[in-house]
Motif scaffolding. Structure first.
Motif, PDB file in Angstrom:
ATOM      1  N   ARG A  86       0.802  -1.237   0.000  1.00  0.00           N
ATOM      2  CA  ARG A  86       0.000   0.000   0.000  1.00  0.00           C
ATOM      3  C   ARG A  86       0.829   1.280   0.000  1.00  0.00           C
ATOM      4  O   ARG A  86       0.298   2.337  -0.313  1.00  0.00           O
ATOM      5  CB  ARG A  86      -0.934   0.000   1.214  1.00  0.00           C
ATOM      6  CG  ARG A  86      -1.897  -1.169   1.254  1.00  0.00           C
ATOM      7  CD  ARG A  86      -2.832  -1.195   0.068  1.00  0.00           C
ATOM      8  NE  ARG A  86      -3.757  -2.309   0.114  1.00  0.00           N
ATOM      9  CZ  ARG A  86      -4.608  -2.636  -0.859  1.00  0.00           C
ATOM     10  NH1 ARG A  86      -4.636  -1.912  -1.957  1.00  0.00           N
ATOM     11  NH2 ARG A  86      -5.412  -3.668  -0.728  1.00  0.00           N
ATOM     12  N   ASP A  87       2.106   1.186   0.376  1.00  0.00           N
ATOM     13  CA  ASP A  87       2.945   2.389   0.381  1.00  0.00           C
ATOM     14  C   ASP A  87       4.396   1.964   0.212  1.00  0.00           C
ATOM     15  O   ASP A  87       4.714   0.769   0.116  1.00  0.00           O
ATOM     16  CB  ASP A  87       2.743   3.196   1.666  1.00  0.00           C
ATOM     17  CG  ASP A  87       2.911   2.365   2.931  1.00  0.00           C
ATOM     18  OD1 ASP A  87       3.856   1.528   2.959  1.00  0.00           O
ATOM     19  OD2 ASP A  87       2.117   2.526   3.869  1.00  0.00           O
ATOM     20  N   LEU A 105       6.170  -1.736   0.588  1.00  0.00           N
ATOM     21  CA  LEU A 105       6.827  -2.343  -0.566  1.00  0.00           C
ATOM     22  C   LEU A 105       8.270  -2.713  -0.241  1.00  0.00           C
ATOM     23  O   LEU A 105       8.735  -3.811  -0.594  1.00  0.00           O
ATOM     24  CB  LEU A 105       6.776  -1.380  -1.755  1.00  0.00           C
ATOM     25  CG  LEU A 105       7.589  -1.786  -2.987  1.00  0.00           C
ATOM     26  CD1 LEU A 105       7.111  -3.124  -3.543  1.00  0.00           C
ATOM     27  CD2 LEU A 105       7.500  -0.702  -4.061  1.00  0.00           C
ATOM     28  N   LEU A 106       8.992  -1.819   0.426  1.00  0.00           N
ATOM     29  CA  LEU A 106      10.390  -2.097   0.763  1.00  0.00           C
ATOM     30  C   LEU A 106      10.493  -3.318   1.683  1.00  0.00           C
ATOM     31  O   LEU A 106      11.388  -4.159   1.517  1.00  0.00           O
ATOM     32  CB  LEU A 106      11.019  -0.876   1.426  1.00  0.00           C
ATOM     33  CG  LEU A 106      12.498  -1.007   1.804  1.00  0.00           C
ATOM     34  CD1 LEU A 106      13.342  -1.306   0.572  1.00  0.00           C
ATOM     35  CD2 LEU A 106      12.979   0.264   2.501  1.00  0.00           C
ATOM     36  N   ALA A 107       9.583  -3.429   2.628  1.00  0.00           N
ATOM     37  CA  ALA A 107       9.584  -4.589   3.524  1.00  0.00           C
ATOM     38  C   ALA A 107       9.343  -5.879   2.732  1.00  0.00           C
ATOM     39  O   ALA A 107       9.951  -6.921   3.010  1.00  0.00           O
ATOM     40  CB  ALA A 107       8.524  -4.419   4.607  1.00  0.00           C
ATOM     41  N   HIS A 108       8.441  -5.802   1.729  1.00  0.00           N
ATOM     42  CA  HIS A 108       8.175  -6.994   0.919  1.00  0.00           C
ATOM     43  C   HIS A 108       9.383  -7.351   0.057  1.00  0.00           C
ATOM     44  O   HIS A 108       9.735  -8.536  -0.071  1.00  0.00           O
ATOM     45  CB  HIS A 108       6.954  -6.746   0.032  1.00  0.00           C
ATOM     46  CG  HIS A 108       6.630  -7.907  -0.867  1.00  0.00           C
ATOM     47  ND1 HIS A 108       6.218  -9.122  -0.380  1.00  0.00           N
ATOM     48  CD2 HIS A 108       6.672  -8.034  -2.225  1.00  0.00           C
ATOM     49  CE1 HIS A 108       6.019  -9.963  -1.385  1.00  0.00           C
ATOM     50  NE2 HIS A 108       6.296  -9.320  -2.510  1.00  0.00           N
ATOM     51  N   LEU A 109      10.043  -6.360  -0.524  1.00  0.00           N
ATOM     52  CA  LEU A 109      11.233  -6.634  -1.320  1.00  0.00           C
ATOM     53  C   LEU A 109      12.349  -7.209  -0.452  1.00  0.00           C
ATOM     54  O   LEU A 109      13.097  -8.091  -0.893  1.00  0.00           O
ATOM     55  CB  LEU A 109      11.699  -5.358  -2.021  1.00  0.00           C
ATOM     56  CG  LEU A 109      10.740  -4.756  -3.053  1.00  0.00           C
ATOM     57  CD1 LEU A 109      11.343  -3.504  -3.681  1.00  0.00           C
ATOM     58  CD2 LEU A 109      10.378  -5.774  -4.134  1.00  0.00           C
ATOM     59  N   ILE A 155      11.473 -10.945  -0.069  1.00  0.00           N
ATOM     60  CA  ILE A 155      11.697 -11.846  -1.206  1.00  0.00           C
ATOM     61  C   ILE A 155      13.179 -11.925  -1.591  1.00  0.00           C
ATOM     62  O   ILE A 155      13.580 -12.887  -2.250  1.00  0.00           O
ATOM     63  CB  ILE A 155      10.826 -11.476  -2.427  1.00  0.00           C
ATOM     64  CG1 ILE A 155      11.227 -10.128  -3.012  1.00  0.00           C
ATOM     65  CG2 ILE A 155       9.351 -11.503  -2.068  1.00  0.00           C
ATOM     66  CD1 ILE A 155      10.463  -9.796  -4.296  1.00  0.00           C
ATOM     67  N   ASN A 156      13.978 -10.952  -1.184  1.00  0.00           N
ATOM     68  CA  ASN A 156      15.420 -11.088  -1.442  1.00  0.00           C
ATOM     69  C   ASN A 156      16.154 -11.606  -0.204  1.00  0.00           C
ATOM     70  O   ASN A 156      17.379 -11.575  -0.141  1.00  0.00           O
ATOM     71  CB  ASN A 156      16.005  -9.765  -1.934  1.00  0.00           C
ATOM     72  CG  ASN A 156      16.473  -8.862  -0.803  1.00  0.00           C
ATOM     73  OD1 ASN A 156      15.881  -8.835   0.277  1.00  0.00           O
ATOM     74  ND2 ASN A 156      17.526  -8.104  -1.058  1.00  0.00           N
ATOM     75  N   ARG A 157      15.354 -12.128   0.734  1.00  0.00           N
ATOM     76  CA  ARG A 157      15.873 -12.752   1.960  1.00  0.00           C
ATOM     77  C   ARG A 157      16.835 -11.804   2.684  1.00  0.00           C
ATOM     78  O   ARG A 157      17.904 -12.201   3.115  1.00  0.00           O
ATOM     79  CB  ARG A 157      16.558 -14.079   1.619  1.00  0.00           C
ATOM     80  CG  ARG A 157      15.581 -15.196   1.253  1.00  0.00           C
ATOM     81  CD  ARG A 157      14.717 -15.530   2.446  1.00  0.00           C
ATOM     82  NE  ARG A 157      13.888 -16.710   2.225  1.00  0.00           N
ATOM     83  CZ  ARG A 157      12.572 -16.693   2.086  1.00  0.00           C
ATOM     84  NH1 ARG A 157      11.938 -15.527   2.095  1.00  0.00           N
ATOM     85  NH2 ARG A 157      11.891 -17.802   1.941  1.00  0.00           N
ATOM     86  N   HIS A 158      16.395 -10.553   2.780  1.00  0.00           N
ATOM     87  CA  HIS A 158      17.122  -9.530   3.524  1.00  0.00           C
ATOM     88  C   HIS A 158      18.593  -9.433   3.070  1.00  0.00           C
ATOM     89  O   HIS A 158      19.521  -9.420   3.883  1.00  0.00           O
ATOM     90  CB  HIS A 158      17.051  -9.814   5.022  1.00  0.00           C
ATOM     91  CG  HIS A 158      15.642  -9.851   5.529  1.00  0.00           C
ATOM     92  ND1 HIS A 158      14.901  -8.715   5.759  1.00  0.00           N
ATOM     93  CD2 HIS A 158      14.830 -10.900   5.828  1.00  0.00           C
ATOM     94  CE1 HIS A 158      13.697  -9.054   6.189  1.00  0.00           C
ATOM     95  NE2 HIS A 158      13.616 -10.368   6.245  1.00  0.00           N
ATOM     96  N   GLY A 159      18.739  -9.391   1.756  1.00  0.00           N
ATOM     97  CA  GLY A 159      20.068  -9.232   1.181  1.00  0.00           C
ATOM     98  C   GLY A 159      20.742 -10.524   0.784  1.00  0.00           C
ATOM     99  O   GLY A 159      21.814 -10.502   0.174  1.00  0.00           O
ATOM    100  N   GLY A 160      20.136 -11.651   1.069  1.00  0.00           N
ATOM    101  CA  GLY A 160      20.753 -12.935   0.739  1.00  0.00           C
ATOM    102  C   GLY A 160      20.588 -13.347  -0.706  1.00  0.00           C
ATOM    103  O   GLY A 160      21.326 -14.212  -1.199  1.00  0.00           O
ATOM    104  N   ALA A 178      11.893   0.694  -4.626  1.00  0.00           N
ATOM    105  CA  ALA A 178      10.740   0.984  -3.769  1.00  0.00           C
ATOM    106  C   ALA A 178      10.383   2.466  -3.816  1.00  0.00           C
ATOM    107  O   ALA A 178       9.200   2.830  -3.917  1.00  0.00           O
ATOM    108  CB  ALA A 178      11.035   0.541  -2.334  1.00  0.00           C
ATOM    109  N   ASP A 179      11.400   3.333  -3.748  1.00  0.00           N
ATOM    110  CA  ASP A 179      11.136   4.778  -3.788  1.00  0.00           C
ATOM    111  C   ASP A 179      10.534   5.189  -5.127  1.00  0.00           C
ATOM    112  O   ASP A 179       9.612   6.014  -5.183  1.00  0.00           O
ATOM    113  CB  ASP A 179      12.437   5.553  -3.546  1.00  0.00           C
ATOM    114  CG  ASP A 179      12.929   5.426  -2.105  1.00  0.00           C
ATOM    115  OD1 ASP A 179      12.116   5.050  -1.241  1.00  0.00           O
ATOM    116  OD2 ASP A 179      14.122   5.695  -1.868  1.00  0.00           O
TER     117      ASP A 179
END
Length: 279
Positions: free
Chosen positions: A9-10, A14-18, A21-26, A47-48
């Motif tokens: 929604r914002d 979106l950044l949290a979802h990305l 899915i990228n496993r927090h940098g992994g 995200a921005d």
């Protein structure tokens, strides 16, 4: 499987979802043009950018999503490389006017790809998938897999005789949270329910049973036509179809007993509210 798993929604959402899915940098995210996003700054830029474009849309409402999340999944044993390549081809053909990023996950027995698609297209169109879109996406993903030597079909659950839906996330969490919420499946008909037993009859059971009977009738009619064919191959196919119908699960009422207690019942009612109602 092709499933819409959610919407953001914002920009922060979106950044949290990305990050997920990228496993927090992994894992590196792959973009529409093949670019690999493997740094925190590059993912934050995406995200921005998506968030700014969404907020600048004059038609935007409070519930308008910034992105749509899609999961592409295959059973355990499927080549993860084939799934990733098929997902890349599928995304390019299914979302040509939308920006997207994706990542392959192999930390579960079944290889699956998480797609994050910008909900606002290049020419102002919006991504708002309906049931027909999901059916077309399943067909496209299955075809992309077959092109890579993976046997895949996009038959709907009802055509395979599958009547019960998978347990929803909210129901599973309720069952795990409440000690008495051990959901027990029962194949007894609604008329056989014991007095005083708190039960929830699956919604739409009557319609589901009627649809399943109609599907079975169609299979049987087709098998009859094939059995009257002069071609031995057709008659053999008709016999196989009869065997398939005989092995389908029998349609019946499915009643779920929920020993949840008062607090669990209140939580269940909250979980069944339409999306956005609490907001």
């Amino acid at each position: 499987m092709v499933k819409v798993s959610g919407r953001t929604r914002d920009t922060a959402h979106l950044l949290a979802h990305l990050d997920y899915i990228n496993r927090h940098g992994g894992l590196a995210l792959e973009g529409r043009d093949g670019t690999l996003l493997d740094t925190r700054d590059s993912i934050r830029d995406v995200a921005d950018d998506w968030g700014a474009m969404a907020m600048a849309d004059s038609r935007r409402r409070a519930t308008t999503p910034v992105s749509v999340s899609v999961v592409l999944s295959m059973p355990a044993g499927t080549s993860a490389f084939a799934v990733r390549d098929a997902a890349r081809d599928f995304a390019a053909s299914s979302y040509p006017q939308f920006d997207y990023v994706f990542a392959l996950h192999t930390d579960a027995p079944h290889p699956h790809v998480h797609l994050a698609i910008r909900a606002l297209g290049e020419h102002g169109e919006r991504l708002n998938p309906k049931k027909a879109d999901l059916a077309a996406w399943r067909e496209a993903f299955a075809q992309a897999l077959r092109d890579r030597g993976v046997e895949a079909e996009a038959t709907p659950r009802r055509a395979r005789g599958v009547l019960d839906r998978n347990e929803s996330v909210s129901a599973r969490r309720l069952r795990e949270r409440h000690g008495k919420g051990q959901a027990a499946e029962s194949s007894r008909r609604a008329s056989d329910i014991e007095p005083g037993l708190e039960t929830v009859v699956r919604p739409g059971a009557t319609e589901t049973l009627a649809r399943q009977r109609l599907i079975r009738r169609g299979y049987l009619l087709l098998a009859l036509q094939l059995s009257r064919s002069e071609s031995p191959q057709d008659r053999g196919l008709g016999a196989e179809l009869l065997d398939f119908v005989a092995q389908l699960p029998k349609p019946d009422w499915h009643v779920r007993s929920m020993g949840l207690g008062q607090s669990g019942r209140r939580a269940l009612k909250r979980s069944e509210r339409p999306p956005g109602r609490e907001r």
